[in-house]
Each structure stands twice: as C-alpha cells, then as structure tokens.
Design an enzyme around this catalytic site. Structure first.
Site, PDB file in Angstrom:
ATOM      1  N   TYR A   1       0.557  -0.544   0.260  1.00  0.00           N
ATOM      2  CA  TYR A   1      -0.142   0.005  -0.004  1.00  0.00           C
ATOM      3  C   TYR A   1       0.683   1.331   0.074  1.00  0.00           C
ATOM      4  O   TYR A   1       0.346   2.361  -0.838  1.00  0.00           O
ATOM      5  CB  TYR A   1      -0.653  -0.082   1.667  1.00  0.00           C
ATOM      6  CG  TYR A   1      -2.210  -1.253   0.941  1.00  0.00           C
ATOM      7  CD1 TYR A   1      -2.491  -2.060   0.869  1.00  0.00           C
ATOM      8  CD2 TYR A   1      -3.421  -0.420   1.787  1.00  0.00           C
ATOM      9  CE1 TYR A   1      -3.774  -2.518   0.641  1.00  0.00           C
ATOM     10  CE2 TYR A   1      -4.606  -1.179   1.152  1.00  0.00           C
ATOM     11  CZ  TYR A   1      -4.206  -2.157   0.996  1.00  0.00           C
ATOM     12  OH  TYR A   1      -5.455  -2.616   0.998  1.00  0.00           O
TER      13      TYR A   1
ATOM     14  N   LYS B   1       4.142 -14.732   1.492  1.00  0.00           N
ATOM     15  CA  LYS B   1       4.243 -15.632  -0.241  1.00  0.00           C
ATOM     16  C   LYS B   1       5.669 -15.573  -0.518  1.00  0.00           C
ATOM     17  O   LYS B   1       6.659 -15.490  -1.382  1.00  0.00           O
ATOM     18  CB  LYS B   1       4.056 -14.943  -0.999  1.00  0.00           C
ATOM     19  CG  LYS B   1       3.505 -15.588  -2.095  1.00  0.00           C
ATOM     20  CD  LYS B   1       2.479 -16.626  -2.399  1.00  0.00           C
ATOM     21  CE  LYS B   1       2.662 -17.388  -3.418  1.00  0.00           C
ATOM     22  NZ  LYS B   1       1.424 -18.023  -3.708  1.00  0.00           N
TER      23      LYS B   1
ATOM     24  N   ASP C   1      -2.170 -18.317  -0.367  1.00  0.00           N
ATOM     25  CA  ASP C   1      -3.098 -19.140  -1.272  1.00  0.00           C
ATOM     26  C   ASP C   1      -2.863 -19.987  -0.412  1.00  0.00           C
ATOM     27  O   ASP C   1      -4.086 -20.422  -0.451  1.00  0.00           O
ATOM     28  CB  ASP C   1      -2.369 -19.443  -2.269  1.00  0.00           C
ATOM     29  CG  ASP C   1      -0.973 -20.234  -2.894  1.00  0.00           C
ATOM     30  OD1 ASP C   1      -0.288 -20.297  -0.932  1.00  0.00           O
ATOM     31  OD2 ASP C   1      -0.708 -20.906  -3.638  1.00  0.00           O
TER      32      ASP C   1
ATOM     33  N   ASP D   1      -5.908  -7.595   4.114  1.00  0.00           N
ATOM     34  CA  ASP D   1      -7.042  -6.779   3.503  1.00  0.00           C
ATOM     35  C   ASP D   1      -7.811  -8.454   2.826  1.00  0.00           C
ATOM     36  O   ASP D   1      -8.881  -8.195   3.176  1.00  0.00           O
ATOM     37  CB  ASP D   1      -6.668  -5.692   2.174  1.00  0.00           C
ATOM     38  CG  ASP D   1      -7.724  -5.025   1.184  1.00  0.00           C
ATOM     39  OD1 ASP D   1      -8.808  -4.475   2.688  1.00  0.00           O
ATOM     40  OD2 ASP D   1      -7.929  -5.284   1.051  1.00  0.00           O
TER      41      ASP D   1
ATOM     42  N   ASP E   1     -10.986 -10.020   4.684  1.00  0.00           N
ATOM     43  CA  ASP E   1     -13.073 -10.360   4.436  1.00  0.00           C
ATOM     44  C   ASP E   1     -13.165 -11.395   4.023  1.00  0.00           C
ATOM     45  O   ASP E   1     -14.453 -11.444   4.326  1.00  0.00           O
ATOM     46  CB  ASP E   1     -12.393  -9.310   2.944  1.00  0.00           C
ATOM     47  CG  ASP E   1     -13.312  -8.368   3.034  1.00  0.00           C
ATOM     48  OD1 ASP E   1     -13.109  -7.188   3.841  1.00  0.00           O
ATOM     49  OD2 ASP E   1     -13.394  -7.664   1.828  1.00  0.00           O
TER      50      ASP E   1
END
Ligand code: IPM
Ligand code: MG
Length: 361
Positions: free
Chosen positions: A143, A189, A221, A245, A249
């Site tokens: 970000y 990752k 993942d 983020d 969700d």
C-alpha cells in the site's frame, strides 16, 4: 470526578453516519451508568471532506485526532468520488490518516456468534466456535511502497518492509497470542517474494522471545483455502498489509455477515476503531444497515484504548443477547430472526440492554 475521555468521531460516507450514531447512542447509555464521561469531537474525512473542503483528509482532522484518546470511525467512499484523481479519493484520506497517526497494527477479530451459526455460507460444524484474530500490518507493504507509478505503458507498486516494521507487528501478534490460545500463524508468500522471505526470517527471530507460543507459517494462497476449509485451526493470523486486507474479508464471512465485525487500528498513542465493512452506498440512508460492527468497534475502543473493560463486556453481552432474542437487521433476516429491525432499532435495543445490566456506580 470520574474518568473523562475525548473521542474523535469520523462518520464518513454512505452508511458511516447511520452506524456511528448507533454506537454513540450505546456509548452514551453506558457512560451515564458507569461513571465515565465521553466528550465527542466530530471531524471530516472521506468523500464528505472532499465535498466540504476539497481534500479527503483536512489538516483540522490530522490535528484534531491528536487531541483525542481514541477515534471512532464509520466508513468512507462511494461512486460519487470514484473518478477523482487518486490523491483526492476518500480511500487516500483513510490511508493518509492511518499513516499520519502511526496505527501500524490492525486487529480484526473474526468470531462466530453461536446465535448465528446458520448465517454462514459454510456448514455449521465448520464455523461453530471459530475465534480468530487477524493481525494485519497497516502502514507499510504494498500500500505504501515507493517507488510507485502509473504510466501510460507501465504501472507498478512495490512491496517494501523494513526490519523495524516487521519486528513491531510480530510483537503485537505474539503478545495477543499470549492472552489467547498461544498460536501464531504467519502468512506470507515466501516461496516467491523476497519481501516475504525477509518477513518470515524476522518473525522467526521475534518468536524466540515467546517460547510458549507455537509459530507456524503458511503461504497466502494456502491460508485462504485453509480459512474456508477448516477455520478452527487458526488462533492468531499475522500478516502484511495487502494479504491482511484480503484474508480479513474472507475471514469475516465465516461469521455470516460483514456487518458484524469490528476492528482496531492501534500501535500508536491514539487508535482508530471501525467496522470492517465499507460505506455500502447502495443501502445508505435507508435505515437498514447493521450497526453491530460499529457498536462492537466501540466495545474494542473501550477495552483497548480506554481500559473500560466492564463497559466493553456489557456491550459484548448486549450484542449476544440481542442476537439470542432474534433481533436482526435485514442482512441476517433469514437466520432465526424473530423480528427484522432497522439500524436505529438495533441501537435502541443494545442501549437498553447495556443500561439494564449496569449498576449505578
Ligand atoms: C479496509 C479497506 C481499506 C483497505 C480501503 C478502504 C483503503 O478495504 O480497511 O480493509 O484496503 O485497507
Ligand atoms: Mg479491506
């Protein structure tokens, strides 16, 4: 006499004002009963700030939050402001506020209320008892990485983490785990990204100071898949800004509605407490939004920022009771509802319960 707190109120856009008003209603009911006093200072941020001042985060807001003990925030954004230049978009205001306040640690609990086990799209046996805390790094990573550019033939962002940034967020996650089930799963990752390899190495170093906490690692993942497959395997999930983020969700839907879950952005002197949902412009102004996520955020604020634990407990208990009694906003209307309520009715019900359970002090 009594404890006095100054609360910054940023209602924002869309359903933001409606849900924040209900949280204030509940806070006022509580403070009247529990011997503390809340003084509110309303500030502008988001699309409403663009309309009134020309920028999404006015200087008065940056200065104003510094005077507060905590900030209660609703939501920002909407189609009206979607085509503005990036730096004028409501989201840029929120990101700049997080950065300027230094709230690097975003705590996003994902818990499933027993009363709502049927509301999830997943099977009851998968979600019943889920209690996860996502610890998302909030002021670094993709970000905020520099350089960044939007060119004509090429555009890029960069994912950057410094040692200091990883150490401090990892510590937050381990400290929280010590008060919970003592398990941290760090999500990255590292099989592809150098920044994730770096993240992982530093998390392992920090873990040495917390020998009681079990540390595991997962690629993002796989973690997303595991969150849906068997969410109860997680206690604390520690992760960076963009992965957090997305994961938060996904985790929120275990509970059945994104309208239920609160969050706290902490790590600095003043924290921001906000529902994890957005401004939902499609239902704004209709009085049907679910205020529970914001009311629950007010509970987190009482607990984490003000140390008013008893008051926070009362809110949590009142939310559970309202769900057990079958009071639902429309988003949860299909699940064991006795009565479909408006946003303000839910606020009234919770305010009423917190008063009744409170003894005069
Ligand atoms: C969130 C939101 C924000 C984010 C947006 C509105 C900038 O999605 O708080 O999760 O991406 O952090
Ligand atoms: Mg988000």
């Amino acid at each position: 006499m009594g404890r006095n707190y100054r609360i910054g109120i940023i209602k924002g856009d869309g359903i933001g004002p409606e849900v924040v008003d209900e949280a204030i209603k509940v806070l006022d009911a509580l403070s009247a009963n529990m011997g503390f006093n809340l003084e509110y200072e309303e500030m502008l941020m988001g699309g409403v700030a663009v309309d009134e001042t020309g920028v999404p985060l006015p200087d008065e807001t940056i200065q104003g939050v510094k005077r507060c003990d905590a900030v209660l925030f609703g939501a920002i954004g909407g189609p009206k402001w979607d085509n503005l230049e990036r730096h004028l978009r409501p989201e840029s205001g929120l990101l700049a506020l997080r950065k300027s306040m230094g709230t690097f640690a975003n705590l996003r609990p994902a818990m499933v209320y027993d009363e709502l086990v049927n509301a999830s799209t997943l099977k009851q046996k998968v979600v019943q008892g889920v209690d996860i805390m996502v610890v998302r790094e909030l002021t670094g990573g993709l970000y905020f990485g520099e350089p960044r550019e939007l060119g004509v033939d090429r555009a890029y962002n960069t994912m950057v983490y410094t040692r200091e940034e990883v150490v401090r967020i990892a510590k937050v996650a381990f400290e929280i785990a010590m008060k919970r089930d003592k398990r941290v799963c760090s999500v990255d990752k590292a099989n592809v990204l150098e920044v994730s390899q770096f993240w992982r190495e530093i998390v392992i170093e920090v873990a040495e100071d917390y020998p009681e906490v079990e540390l595991t690692h997962m690629y993002v993942d796989n973690a997303t898949m595991q969150l849906i497959r068997e969410p109860k395997q997680f206690d604390v999930i520690l992760t960076g800004n963009i992965f957090g983020d997305i994961l938060s969700d996904a985790a929120s839907m275990l509970s059945g509605s994104i309208g239920l879950l609160p969050s706290a952005s902490t790590g600095s002197k003043v924290g921001i407490y906000e529902p994890i949902h957005g401004s939902a412009p499609d239902i704004a102004g209709q009085g049907i939004a679910n205020p529970l996520a914001t009311i629950s955020s007010a509970s987190m604020m009482l607990r984490y920022a003000l140390g008013e634990y008893e008051a926070a407990d009362k809110i949590d208990a009142a939310i559970k009771k309202s769900l057990a009694m079958g009071y639902r906003t429309g988003d949860l209307g299909a699940y064991d509802a006795k009565e479909i309520c408006s946003c303000t009715e839910i606020g009234d019900i919770i305010a009423n319960y917190v008063c009744k359970s409170g003894k005069k002090k």
